[in-house]
Design a protein around this motif. Structure first.
Motif, PDB file in Angstrom:
ATOM      1  N   GLU A  93     -12.002  -5.175  -4.212  1.00  0.00           N
ATOM      2  CA  GLU A  93     -10.877  -6.084  -3.919  1.00  0.00           C
ATOM      3  C   GLU A  93      -9.539  -5.344  -4.012  1.00  0.00           C
ATOM      4  O   GLU A  93      -8.663  -5.502  -3.157  1.00  0.00           O
ATOM      5  CB  GLU A  93     -10.922  -7.254  -4.900  1.00  0.00           C
ATOM      6  CG  GLU A  93      -9.745  -8.214  -4.791  1.00  0.00           C
ATOM      7  CD  GLU A  93      -9.588  -8.842  -3.415  1.00  0.00           C
ATOM      8  OE1 GLU A  93      -8.440  -9.012  -2.976  1.00  0.00           O
ATOM      9  OE2 GLU A  93     -10.619  -9.131  -2.766  1.00  0.00           O
ATOM     10  N   THR A 152      -8.917  -2.057  -3.837  1.00  0.00           N
ATOM     11  CA  THR A 152      -8.737  -0.862  -3.008  1.00  0.00           C
ATOM     12  C   THR A 152      -8.704  -1.178  -1.516  1.00  0.00           C
ATOM     13  O   THR A 152      -8.107  -0.430  -0.747  1.00  0.00           O
ATOM     14  CB  THR A 152      -9.883   0.149  -3.285  1.00  0.00           C
ATOM     15  OG1 THR A 152     -10.045   0.269  -4.688  1.00  0.00           O
ATOM     16  CG2 THR A 152      -9.561   1.510  -2.708  1.00  0.00           C
ATOM     17  N   THR A 153      -9.349  -2.270  -1.111  1.00  0.00           N
ATOM     18  CA  THR A 153      -9.362  -2.594   0.324  1.00  0.00           C
ATOM     19  C   THR A 153      -7.943  -2.958   0.786  1.00  0.00           C
ATOM     20  O   THR A 153      -7.324  -3.848   0.221  1.00  0.00           O
ATOM     21  CB  THR A 153     -10.311  -3.779   0.598  1.00  0.00           C
ATOM     22  OG1 THR A 153     -11.593  -3.445   0.072  1.00  0.00           O
ATOM     23  CG2 THR A 153     -10.426  -4.052   2.090  1.00  0.00           C
ATOM     24  N   PRO A 154      -7.440  -2.256   1.799  1.00  0.00           N
ATOM     25  CA  PRO A 154      -6.053  -2.500   2.223  1.00  0.00           C
ATOM     26  C   PRO A 154      -5.900  -3.806   2.989  1.00  0.00           C
ATOM     27  O   PRO A 154      -6.885  -4.438   3.380  1.00  0.00           O
ATOM     28  CB  PRO A 154      -5.758  -1.307   3.138  1.00  0.00           C
ATOM     29  CG  PRO A 154      -7.080  -0.892   3.651  1.00  0.00           C
ATOM     30  CD  PRO A 154      -8.088  -1.197   2.584  1.00  0.00           C
ATOM     31  N   GLU A 155      -4.655  -4.169   3.187  1.00  0.00           N
ATOM     32  CA  GLU A 155      -4.355  -5.357   3.990  1.00  0.00           C
ATOM     33  C   GLU A 155      -4.501  -5.001   5.474  1.00  0.00           C
ATOM     34  O   GLU A 155      -4.143  -3.896   5.883  1.00  0.00           O
ATOM     35  CB  GLU A 155      -2.925  -5.824   3.722  1.00  0.00           C
ATOM     36  CG  GLU A 155      -2.725  -6.406   2.338  1.00  0.00           C
ATOM     37  CD  GLU A 155      -3.602  -7.619   2.094  1.00  0.00           C
ATOM     38  OE1 GLU A 155      -3.693  -8.478   2.981  1.00  0.00           O
ATOM     39  OE2 GLU A 155      -4.215  -7.704   1.004  1.00  0.00           O
ATOM     40  N   PRO A 156      -5.001  -5.935   6.277  1.00  0.00           N
ATOM     41  CA  PRO A 156      -5.126  -5.642   7.718  1.00  0.00           C
ATOM     42  C   PRO A 156      -3.757  -5.448   8.360  1.00  0.00           C
ATOM     43  O   PRO A 156      -2.787  -6.058   7.916  1.00  0.00           O
ATOM     44  CB  PRO A 156      -5.807  -6.891   8.288  1.00  0.00           C
ATOM     45  CG  PRO A 156      -6.182  -7.733   7.138  1.00  0.00           C
ATOM     46  CD  PRO A 156      -5.452  -7.279   5.936  1.00  0.00           C
ATOM     47  N   PRO A 157      -3.686  -4.603   9.399  1.00  0.00           N
ATOM     48  CA  PRO A 157      -2.395  -4.370  10.054  1.00  0.00           C
ATOM     49  C   PRO A 157      -1.849  -5.623  10.727  1.00  0.00           C
ATOM     50  O   PRO A 157      -0.659  -5.802  10.819  1.00  0.00           O
ATOM     51  CB  PRO A 157      -2.694  -3.281  11.085  1.00  0.00           C
ATOM     52  CG  PRO A 157      -4.164  -3.186  11.182  1.00  0.00           C
ATOM     53  CD  PRO A 157      -4.761  -3.788   9.959  1.00  0.00           C
ATOM     54  N   HIS A 158      -2.737  -6.493  11.231  1.00  0.00           N
ATOM     55  CA  HIS A 158      -2.297  -7.762  11.804  1.00  0.00           C
ATOM     56  C   HIS A 158      -3.479  -8.720  11.821  1.00  0.00           C
ATOM     57  O   HIS A 158      -4.628  -8.279  11.813  1.00  0.00           O
ATOM     58  CB  HIS A 158      -1.722  -7.572  13.224  1.00  0.00           C
ATOM     59  CG  HIS A 158      -2.624  -6.818  14.128  1.00  0.00           C
ATOM     60  ND1 HIS A 158      -3.684  -7.395  14.756  1.00  0.00           N
ATOM     61  CD2 HIS A 158      -2.638  -5.509  14.479  1.00  0.00           C
ATOM     62  CE1 HIS A 158      -4.309  -6.473  15.477  1.00  0.00           C
ATOM     63  NE2 HIS A 158      -3.695  -5.329  15.319  1.00  0.00           N
ATOM     64  N   PRO A 159      -3.212 -10.031  11.838  1.00  0.00           N
ATOM     65  CA  PRO A 159      -4.322 -10.992  11.807  1.00  0.00           C
ATOM     66  C   PRO A 159      -5.026 -11.083  13.155  1.00  0.00           C
ATOM     67  O   PRO A 159      -4.536 -10.561  14.161  1.00  0.00           O
ATOM     68  CB  PRO A 159      -3.639 -12.318  11.459  1.00  0.00           C
ATOM     69  CG  PRO A 159      -2.244 -12.152  11.955  1.00  0.00           C
ATOM     70  CD  PRO A 159      -1.904 -10.699  11.839  1.00  0.00           C
ATOM     71  N   ILE A 160      -6.160 -11.747  13.157  1.00  0.00           N
ATOM     72  CA  ILE A 160      -6.884 -11.999  14.409  1.00  0.00           C
ATOM     73  C   ILE A 160      -6.147 -13.090  15.202  1.00  0.00           C
ATOM     74  O   ILE A 160      -5.769 -14.106  14.640  1.00  0.00           O
ATOM     75  CB  ILE A 160      -8.323 -12.482  14.091  1.00  0.00           C
ATOM     76  CG1 ILE A 160      -9.137 -11.362  13.446  1.00  0.00           C
ATOM     77  CG2 ILE A 160      -9.019 -13.004  15.346  1.00  0.00           C
ATOM     78  CD1 ILE A 160      -9.518 -10.237  14.355  1.00  0.00           C
TER      79      ILE A 160
END
Lengths: 164, 398
Positions: free
Chosen positions: B12, B14-22
């Motif tokens: 939780e 270490t996983t980065p935030e997505p660059p943009h949502p779907i």
């Protein structure tokens, strides 16, 4: 095509979690986005008949991921824009350690770890997503955890977390 | 805190935030494309049904029937082989447009399934893979559409190699991989070599030299003799990484490792003795090797970035999850990738010509540059489609 009722809300609420889970599976934002879009597109026509959309989308994501093999083409290109940099806390080293560690696992074990420990799916839902028995999920996860703990860098990280 | 909880915490945090949502619009576009794919088939099925009904009605005997209708006995011409996968003709009014046209690129055909383009110098081949169905097509170099198709009984066609007058493909079926030799024109399966076991998640690399076919899986390379159709030699590669790239030139077998693992080595073996001659460690995750008289073209990747080097000198970048590719035809190496495409001297690595594939918004990719019957082709993509394009490179490339 008409958007099914509740689909947009589901995407808005779950897009972040699904993308992050897909990133853990693929290690790559372009592939992660492709994976999530593929799963959502599969769910679209059946939306009104799906009881548990999150579980269904995870299942499609997992089976699609397990089908993917090493290819130069990683799937459909979701958008024309290539992300210049990743958002969020900038800690490339720990991300690299994480992806390297996950890369040591066979695909089924990697998927089992992501579904159980990140997506927080139950063993039964994980089994449904992987297309195997609950016993096999237990076997996959225990082997995966043992493998990860055998990696010194991961073992040290987990120990660090205990001490902090 | 249990190990399970610590592991969950680690993932939780270490996983980065997505660059943009779907975007729902992107999903809707995919759904629409899927539906469009089925519409022609449904329409064709309706036409066939109506034709069948009409035929039954027309041939039902009546008291006025004196002789069978002559038109039903006429011979039909051989049906033109077509592929169900390509979608639109470039000659139609709705032909898609490329956002950028390096080397005057022109779309020959449009496909909705991902694939890889290869050539034996004469014919053009496309391997597609989707929903568990794998196909290899021979394409018409004029139209870009399929002339012949072969669908092997296996889950994966992972590599294609040319030699001994055949198209060789590696086919994965359950826990083993076998190599099939296809007729280069009809794609009929002519030969099948004994299967080799593969571990879960193992990679497959294929190369051919003379009468030997080299199949690399996990930690070993099996050399098949195409005359006896048996394994002539097995090279066990002692490396912590799995084999992921293979090339053979003269008496040297080049083995690359590390794809999917972040780091790998390049090992050189003597093909006759099996001796390890050289090791270059930590080159990066090697996914492809092409050997020429002058040295080695190596594709390595790390995360989302990838590059091609010639004798360890950087030549071509990749990006956006697309690996750069090298195709050697004659003494020209054709380099595909993201940002630019190039042609170079295959033996020295000196770039002869380059074209940008950069738009104001993004870097477009053009990969799998191949030469077939004197024409240069590549594949590119956008909005979920894959395009087979013909390029018109400058004379310096030839």
């Amino acid at each position: 095509v008409r958007e099914p009722d509740g689909f947009g809300e589901f995407v808005a609420a779950n897009s972040r979690a699904l993308l992050r889970a897909a990133w853990l599976l693929t290690g790559d934002w372009a592939a992660a986005e492709d994976l999530v879009q593929t799963a959502l597109a599969a769910a679209w026509p059946r939306w009104t008949t799906i009881n548990n959309p999150a579980s269904y989308v995870h299942r499609v994501m997992t089976t699609t991921y397990l089908r993917w093999q090493r290819r130069r083409w990683t799937g459909e290109i979701a958008t024309g824009a290539v992300p210049e940099r990743e958002a969020g806390p900038d800690d490339p080293e720990s991300r690299r350690v994480l992806l390297d560690a996950l890369a040591t696992l066979p695909r089924q074990q990697r998927a089992a770890v992501v579904l159980r420990y990140f997506a927080d799916l139950s063993e039964a839902d994980t089994a449904a997503a992987l297309g195997c028995s609950v016993g096999a999920v237990k076997s996959h996860t225990s082997r995966a955890v043992a493998k990860l703990r055998s990696l010194p860098v991961v073992a040290a990280l987990l120990e660090d977390e205990v001490s902090t | 805190m249990s190990v399970d909880e610590r592991l969950a915490d680690w993932l939780e945090q270490t996983t980065p935030e997505p660059p943009h949502p779907i975007a729902v619009a992107d999903v809707a576009a995919r759904v629409q494309r899927r539906r469009r794919r089925w519409q022609p088939l449904l329409a064709a099925a309706c036409v066939l049904l109506l034709a069948a009904i009409a035929l039954v009605v027309a041939t039902r005997p009546t008291k006025h029937d004196a002789a069978p209708p002559s038109h039903r006995t006429s011979e039909h011409p051989r049906p033109t082989p077509t592929s169900p996968t390509p979608t639109t003709s470039t000659t139609s009014a709705q032909a898609p447009k490329l956002p950028i046209r390096p080397w005057a690129a022109r779309i020959k055909s449009t496909w909705r399934t991902p694939g890889e383009l290869t050539s034996n110098g004469t014919s053009l081949y496309l391997t597609t893979f989707t929903s568990g169905h794998i196909s290899i097509y021979r394409l018409d170099t004029r139209s870009g559409y399929a002339l012949d198709e072969y669908q092997p009984r296996g889950s994966v066609v992972d590599e294609v190699a040319f030699g001994e007058g055949k198209v060789w493909i590696a086919v994965k079926a359950k826990r083993s991989v076998h190599v099939e030799g296809l007729d280069p024109i009809t794609l009929d399966s002519r030969e099948r070599l004994p299967p080799v076991p593969i571990s879960a998640g193992g990679f497959v690399s294929l190369a051919i030299a003379g009468t030997r076919i080299y199949l690399a899986i996990d930690d070993r390379v099996s050399a098949f003799d195409t005359v006896t159709r048996s394994v002539a030699r097995v090279y066990v590669v002692h490396t912590p990484h799995r084999i992921s790239g293979l090339a053979v030139r003269g008496d040297r077998v080049y083995v690359g490792t590390g794809a999917g693992e972040g780091s790998g080595d390049l090992l050189t073996y003597d093909s006759s003795t099996g001796d390890l001659l050289n090791t270059v460690p930590n080159l990066g995750a090697i996914s492809a090797i092409t050997a020429t008289n002058g040295g080695l073209w190596v594709t390595t990747s790390s995360g989302m970035s990838a590059e091609v080097t010639f004798n360890e000198r950087f030549v071509q970048p990749g990006g956006g999850g697309i690996e750069p590719t090298v195709g050697v035809f004659g003494n020209t190496a054709w380099l595909g990738g993201t940002g630019n495409i190039q042609c170079a001297d295959a033996d020295t690595g000196v770039v002869r010509a380059r074209a940008s594939t950069q738009t104001r918004e993004a870097s477009e990719f053009f990969t799998d540059l191949v030469v077939a019957s004197g024409h240069v082709f590549a594949r590119t993509g956008g909005s979920g489609n894959m395009y087979i394009v013909e390029l018109h490179p400058p004379a310096a490339c030839r």
